[in-house]
Design an enzyme around this catalytic site. Structure first.
Site, PDB file in Angstrom:
ATOM      1  N   HIS A 213      52.262 -85.864  12.967  1.00 32.42           N
ATOM      2  CA  HIS A 213      52.355 -87.080  12.166  1.00 32.42           C
ATOM      3  C   HIS A 213      51.622 -88.210  12.866  1.00 32.42           C
ATOM      4  O   HIS A 213      51.433 -88.191  14.072  1.00 32.42           O
ATOM      5  CB  HIS A 213      53.819 -87.477  11.956  1.00 32.42           C
ATOM      6  CG  HIS A 213      54.582 -86.443  11.196  1.00 32.42           C
ATOM      7  ND1 HIS A 213      54.495 -86.307   9.839  1.00 32.42           N
ATOM      8  CD2 HIS A 213      55.415 -85.468  11.613  1.00 32.42           C
ATOM      9  CE1 HIS A 213      55.254 -85.305   9.453  1.00 32.42           C
ATOM     10  NE2 HIS A 213      55.826 -84.768  10.510  1.00 32.42           N
ATOM     11  N   ALA A 214      51.240 -89.222  12.114  1.00 35.53           N
ATOM     12  CA  ALA A 214      50.625 -90.458  12.601  1.00 35.53           C
ATOM     13  C   ALA A 214      49.571 -90.224  13.684  1.00 35.53           C
ATOM     14  O   ALA A 214      48.498 -89.722  13.399  1.00 35.53           O
ATOM     15  CB  ALA A 214      51.696 -91.436  13.049  1.00 35.53           C
TER      16      ALA A 214
END
Length: 86
Positions: A15-16
């Site tokens: 993620h991110a």
């Protein structure tokens, strides 16, 4: 085509920041990069596609890489997936 399965080692999953680093590295290679999780198969050069996988710590994803510099891409992207940092 090269195919290899990896287990996500980053505590935050893919993620991110880890996803951004993965896409940046994938786009640096001229080959086609696909990421598979379960029945979903996405373009590994797409941040939105990667985020939709929702890959978490301990889950397995498979990379399918085809084309020029595929072996180098598999090695570099594999290192990112196996890293606990990012």
């Amino acid at each position: 085509m090269l195919t290899k399965t990896f287990t996500i080692q980053n505590p935050t999953g893919l993620h991110a920041r880890p996803a951004t680093l993965f896409v940046q590295k994938a786009t640096s290679f001229p080959c086609e990069v696909n990421v598979i999780k379960g029945t979903k198969k996405i373009n590994g050069k797409s941040i939105m596609g990667l985020m939709t996988l929702g890959a978490k710590l301990g889950e397995q994803i498979t990379l399918e890489i085809t084309g020029e510099q595929a072996e180098q891409a598999m090695e570099e992207l594999g290192k990112l997936l196996m890293s606990v940092h990012g």
